[in-house]
Design a protein around this motif. Structure first.
Motif, mmCIF file in Angstrom:
data_model
loop_
_atom_site.group_PDB
_atom_site.id
_atom_site.type_symbol
_atom_site.label_atom_id
_atom_site.label_comp_id
_atom_site.label_asym_id
_atom_site.label_seq_id
_atom_site.Cartn_x
_atom_site.Cartn_y
_atom_site.Cartn_z
ATOM 1 N N UNK A 100 36.963 32.371 57.078
ATOM 2 C CA UNK A 100 35.954 33.617 56.876
ATOM 3 C C UNK A 100 36.758 34.222 55.663
ATOM 4 N N UNK A 101 38.068 34.405 55.922
ATOM 5 C CA UNK A 101 38.732 35.211 54.770
ATOM 6 C C UNK A 101 39.101 34.612 53.578
ATOM 7 N N UNK A 102 38.581 33.173 53.268
ATOM 8 C CA UNK A 102 38.688 32.434 51.981
ATOM 9 C C UNK A 102 38.008 33.463 50.971
ATOM 10 N N UNK A 103 36.917 33.928 51.057
ATOM 11 C CA UNK A 103 36.173 35.074 50.107
ATOM 12 C C UNK A 103 37.080 36.147 49.543
ATOM 13 N N UNK A 104 38.152 36.730 50.551
ATOM 14 C CA UNK A 104 38.672 37.559 50.273
ATOM 15 C C UNK A 104 39.662 37.395 48.984
ATOM 16 N N UNK A 105 39.870 36.091 48.714
ATOM 17 C CA UNK A 105 40.676 35.750 47.466
ATOM 18 C C UNK A 105 39.887 36.369 46.171
ATOM 19 N N UNK A 106 38.655 36.377 46.327
ATOM 20 C CA UNK A 106 37.773 36.477 45.157
ATOM 21 C C UNK A 106 37.685 37.831 44.932
ATOM 22 N N UNK A 107 37.724 38.735 46.010
ATOM 23 C CA UNK A 107 37.840 40.229 46.172
ATOM 24 C C UNK A 107 38.998 40.698 45.758
ATOM 25 N N UNK A 108 39.992 40.109 45.881
ATOM 26 C CA UNK A 108 41.357 40.458 45.633
ATOM 27 C C UNK A 108 41.476 40.097 44.068
ATOM 28 N N UNK A 109 40.881 39.097 43.472
ATOM 29 C CA UNK A 109 40.766 38.819 42.408
ATOM 30 C C UNK A 109 40.277 40.019 41.501
ATOM 31 N N UNK A 110 39.088 40.347 41.978
ATOM 32 C CA UNK A 110 38.243 41.156 41.428
ATOM 33 C C UNK A 110 38.877 42.942 41.133
ATOM 34 N N UNK A 111 39.517 43.114 42.357
ATOM 35 C CA UNK A 111 40.389 44.170 42.278
ATOM 36 C C UNK A 111 41.385 44.257 41.296
ATOM 37 N N UNK A 112 42.096 43.167 41.543
ATOM 38 C CA UNK A 112 43.312 42.903 40.197
ATOM 39 C C UNK A 112 43.055 43.015 38.844
ATOM 40 N N UNK A 113 41.624 42.716 38.567
ATOM 41 C CA UNK A 113 41.287 42.645 37.078
ATOM 42 C C UNK A 113 40.777 44.374 36.991
ATOM 43 N N UNK A 114 40.146 44.975 37.757
ATOM 44 C CA UNK A 114 40.034 46.324 37.734
ATOM 45 C C UNK A 114 41.320 46.976 37.386
ATOM 46 N N UNK A 115 42.486 47.082 38.242
ATOM 47 C CA UNK A 115 43.667 47.413 37.956
ATOM 48 C C UNK A 115 44.307 47.138 36.534
#
Ligand SMILES: [Zn+2]
Length: 92
Positions: free
Chosen positions: A18-33
């Motif tokens: 289920x949490x594989x999708x969290x990698x994309x969330x983390x990537x998106x948050x990193x781009x914002x930072x």
């Protein structure tokens, strides 16, 4: 990450992977930072040399990694896990 919530017993892993999708969330948050730090450096430090951008962004991302990891999982759970916070649960 614990297997179950210690308060209500909710099982965090809703399905296998289920949490594989969290990698994309983390990537998106990193781009914002990266963008926020870059724009801040441009305006606050008066457009410093490139190495300042690179080291500052890299250090910020490394420092934020534990928080990004956790918030990405929380976002994944709330957005795609059909989970919502119930403030009245477990109240006596
Ligand atoms: Zn709980």
């Amino acid at each position: 990450m614990p297997e179950k919530c210690p308060v209500c017993g909710f099982r965090y892993e809703l399905e296998l992977g289920f949490y594989w999708g969290a990698m994309y969330m983390s990537y998106g948050l990193s781009v914002v930072i990266v963008f926020l730090v870059g724009i801040s450096l441009y305006f606050l430090a008066n457009d410093p040399p490139t190495w300042v951008y690179l080291t500052t962004v890299a250090a910020t991302i490394v420092l934020c990694t534990p928080a990004l990891f956790r918030y990405a999982r929380v976002l994944m759970l709330y957005l795609f896990g059909s989970v919502s916070f119930d403030p009245t649960f477990n109240r006596k």
